[in-house]
Design an enzyme around this catalytic site. Structure first.
Site, short mmCIF file in Angstrom:
data_model
loop_
_atom_site.label_atom_id
_atom_site.label_comp_id
_atom_site.label_asym_id
_atom_site.label_seq_id
_atom_site.Cartn_x
_atom_site.Cartn_y
_atom_site.Cartn_z
N GLY A 10 -25.37 -29.67 -19.87
CA GLY A 10 -24.26 -28.81 -20.26
C GLY A 10 -24.71 -27.37 -20.46
N ASP A 49 -24.18 -34.26 -12.72
CA ASP A 49 -23.04 -34.76 -13.48
C ASP A 49 -23.54 -35.91 -14.35
OD1 ASP A 49 -20.69 -35.79 -14.47
OD2 ASP A 49 -19.72 -36.06 -12.52
N SER A 127 -24.51 -33.58 -31.66
CA SER A 127 -23.43 -34.36 -32.25
C SER A 127 -22.46 -33.37 -32.87
CB SER A 127 -23.99 -35.35 -33.28
OG SER A 127 -22.95 -36.15 -33.80
N TYR A 141 -12.80 -37.87 -30.17
CA TYR A 141 -13.99 -37.01 -30.24
C TYR A 141 -14.87 -37.46 -31.40
CZ TYR A 141 -16.86 -32.82 -30.79
OH TYR A 141 -17.93 -31.97 -30.91
N SER A 142 -14.27 -37.68 -32.57
CA SER A 142 -15.03 -38.16 -33.73
C SER A 142 -15.69 -39.50 -33.43
CB SER A 142 -14.11 -38.30 -34.95
OG SER A 142 -13.64 -37.05 -35.40
N ALA A 143 -14.94 -40.40 -32.80
CA ALA A 143 -15.49 -41.73 -32.50
C ALA A 143 -16.66 -41.64 -31.53
CB ALA A 143 -14.39 -42.62 -31.93
N LYS A 145 -18.71 -39.18 -31.21
CA LYS A 145 -19.86 -38.62 -31.93
C LYS A 145 -20.42 -39.61 -32.96
CE LYS A 145 -19.96 -34.68 -29.78
NZ LYS A 145 -21.05 -34.38 -28.82
N THR A 176 -17.68 -20.89 -29.43
CA THR A 176 -17.90 -21.19 -28.02
C THR A 176 -16.54 -21.33 -27.34
OG1 THR A 176 -17.84 -23.60 -28.22
CG2 THR A 176 -19.95 -22.52 -28.68
#
Length: 265
Positions: A10, A49, A127, A141-143, A145, A176
């Site tokens: 990334g 990727d 994370s 997203y939380s799950a 991480k 960002t």
């Protein structure tokens, strides 16, 4: 003396780009992996990727062909999404886990045989404070991480005898473009629209007033060089405050505080 070799996933923007730049500035041989190349990067770019086994394996093979070793992996590729849990299809949920969780595993598995042979290495993962504290309207997203946190700690115990460490970097909001690149829900539910839009605006405002990703880059480079690192490092004032509150305040107080901050009735 040979330069230490770093892979950053990334790396085309945000935390990944800033961290790759800092490693390069400090004299590391840096390979940035991302789906798109950028102009005038001061590090070697390889299009890859993290959602593809063949793409990741080819990229890591190219690094080994050029450099002969891998000392540090910074698993940073990922994306966020704001939406109620009912507002994402299973395909969209799987897509988030494919990048945020399985992508990190895919790259780690590709570099681990080399690190085991070397009897040394560092694998750091981006994370989030959301990996410690589940955020409403950011459940997947939380799950993803949370899953990454569990994976990293388990991995660390397994590879420590080979001289390798797996370490979590857990930032709060950073300034960002992650909100510009985030997915939109693909199964919108009318009852959630107004609240979701409020949360989206709060997230955007939070990002706008947040510290530069330089703060994360500096912590990543610092931790990568430690002889005896901890399992996880919080980055940013907000992350430290939230972690402290979650640990030492009552559950009812924290629950009310969370709902108040997100303006949930």
């Amino acid at each position: 003396m040979n330069k230490k070799v770093v892979i950053v996933t990334g790396s085309s923007s945000g935390i990944g780009f800033t961290t790759a730049m800092l490693f390069a500035k400090k004299g590391y041989q840096v390979y940035g992996l991302s789906r798109r190349k950028i102009e005038d990067a001061p590090f070697i770019q390889i299009q890859a990727d993290v959602n593809s086994d063949s793409s990741v394996n080819a990229a890591v093979a190219e690094v080994l062909k050029q450099a002969g070793r891998i000392d540090i992996l910074f698993n940073n590729a990922g994306f966020a999404m704001v939406g109620a849990t009912e507002e994402s299809s299973m395909d969209q949920i799987k897509s988030m886990f494919e990048t945020n969780f399985f992508g990190a595993i895919r790259v780690a598995n590709a570099v681990l045989p080399t690190m085991r042979k070397q009897r040394s290495g560092r694998i750091l993962h981006t994370s989030s404070i959301a990996g410690l504290i589940p955020f409403p309207y950011m459940s997947y997203y939380s799950a993803s991480k949370h899953a990454l946190d569990a994976y990293s700690e388990s991995l660390d115990h397994e590879i420590r005898n080979f001289g390798i460490r797996s370490i979590l970097i857990e930032p709060s909001f950073m300034k960002t473009s992650i909100n510009a690149h985030q997915f939109k829900v693909d199964v919108p539910v009318s009852e959630y629209v107004s609240i979701r839009e409020k949360v989206e605006n709060l997230v955007a405002k939070g990002i706008e007033i947040s510290p530069s990703p330089d703060l994360v880059a500096e912590k990543v480079v610092e931790v990568a060089e430690l002889v005896k690192p901890r399992l996880r490092y919080l980055v940013g004032k907000d992350a430290k405050i939230l972690s402290f509150m979650r640990r030492f305040s009552s559950s009812s107080f924290f629950d009310k505080r969370m709902r108040s901050q997100l303006k949930l009735s």
